[in-house]
Design an enzyme around this catalytic site. Structure first.
Site, PDB file in Angstrom:
ATOM      1  N   ARG A   1       0.810  -1.221   0.000  1.00 34.15           N
ATOM      2  CA  ARG A   1       0.000   0.000   0.000  1.00 34.15           C
ATOM      3  C   ARG A   1       0.840   1.267   0.000  1.00 34.15           C
ATOM      4  O   ARG A   1       0.340   2.343  -0.352  1.00 34.15           O
ATOM      5  CB  ARG A   1      -1.013  -0.015   1.152  1.00 34.15           C
ATOM      6  CG  ARG A   1      -2.013  -1.149   0.971  1.00 34.15           C
ATOM      7  CD  ARG A   1      -3.193  -1.143   1.903  1.00 34.15           C
ATOM      8  NE  ARG A   1      -2.897  -0.828   3.275  1.00 34.15           N
ATOM      9  CZ  ARG A   1      -3.821  -0.469   4.155  1.00 34.15           C
ATOM     10  NH1 ARG A   1      -5.084  -0.375   3.805  1.00 34.15           N
ATOM     11  NH2 ARG A   1      -3.481  -0.217   5.398  1.00 34.15           N
ATOM     12  N   GLU A  32       1.539  -5.492  14.144  1.00 38.06           N
ATOM     13  CA  GLU A  32       0.591  -5.625  15.235  1.00 38.06           C
ATOM     14  C   GLU A  32      -0.075  -6.999  15.225  1.00 38.06           C
ATOM     15  O   GLU A  32      -0.670  -7.421  16.200  1.00 38.06           O
ATOM     16  CB  GLU A  32      -0.459  -4.505  15.203  1.00 38.06           C
ATOM     17  CG  GLU A  32      -1.257  -4.399  13.931  1.00 38.06           C
ATOM     18  CD  GLU A  32      -0.605  -3.545  12.840  1.00 38.06           C
ATOM     19  OE1 GLU A  32      -1.346  -3.096  11.962  1.00 38.06           O
ATOM     20  OE2 GLU A  32       0.629  -3.361  12.836  1.00 38.06           O
TER      21      GLU A  32
END
Length: 170
Positions: free
Chosen positions: A58, A95
């Site tokens: 991205r 994460e």
């Protein structure tokens, strides 16, 4: 125009417990996309940029647009075994797991002024790996630049020695 209106929340992606910030509505709207690019470019007023580094995948979307706008080279940093030439790598924690990134050994020259771009600054693991790769090759980091920052995850602590800009903060 508020570009945050073009970011969609997806609960439970890529795994349960994660609230994913989906940028595809932003990418799909040419006016919002142009506004976002202007915000990112304006954060660099007066800076000379030789290379823009974009993180897979991205970070490629606005990374290449930033490189074009700044008249700079674009350097893709990719997942392992996706680049065809000699590479160096750095590992990082997300994460929701671990991974590593690679860069061509000739992508950045000593002294190149580098803009690092990714879509989101979350826990800072990816950003830290990007910085390590640029610095290993002798690049000078001008700014770490993001579409959005999830401030509650304290990712900027891992790259606090570098200038940081995010177009949107949550």
């Amino acid at each position: 125009m508020k570009i945050e209106n073009y970011i969609r929340d997806i609960q439970g992606f890529p795994k349960e417990g994660i609230l994913f910030k989906d940028i595809t509505p932003l990418l799909n709207d040419p006016i919002a996309r142009k506004e976002c690019l202007s915000i990112l470019v304006d954060s660099l007023k007066g800076q000379q940029i030789d290379k823009v580094v974009g993180a897979e995948s991205r970070g490629f979307f606005f990374g290449i647009l930033l490189a074009q706008e700044l008249n700079a080279g674009f350097v893709p940093i990719r997942k392992p075994k996706k680049l065809p030439y000699n590479t160096i790598s750095a590992s990082y924690e997300l994460e929701y797991g671990t991974d590593s990134l690679e860069i061509h050994t000739d992508a950045i020259k000593k002294g190149d002024r580098v803009l690092i771009h990714d879509d989101v600054l979350a826990t800072g693991g990816t950003a830290k790996a990007l910085c390590e790769l640029v610095e290993k090759l002798g690049g000078e980091i001008v700014q770490c630049n993001f579409l959005m920052e999830l401030t509650f995850l304290n990712g900027r602590d891992k790259i606090k020695n570098n200038p940081i800009f995010a177009a949107i903060t949550y």
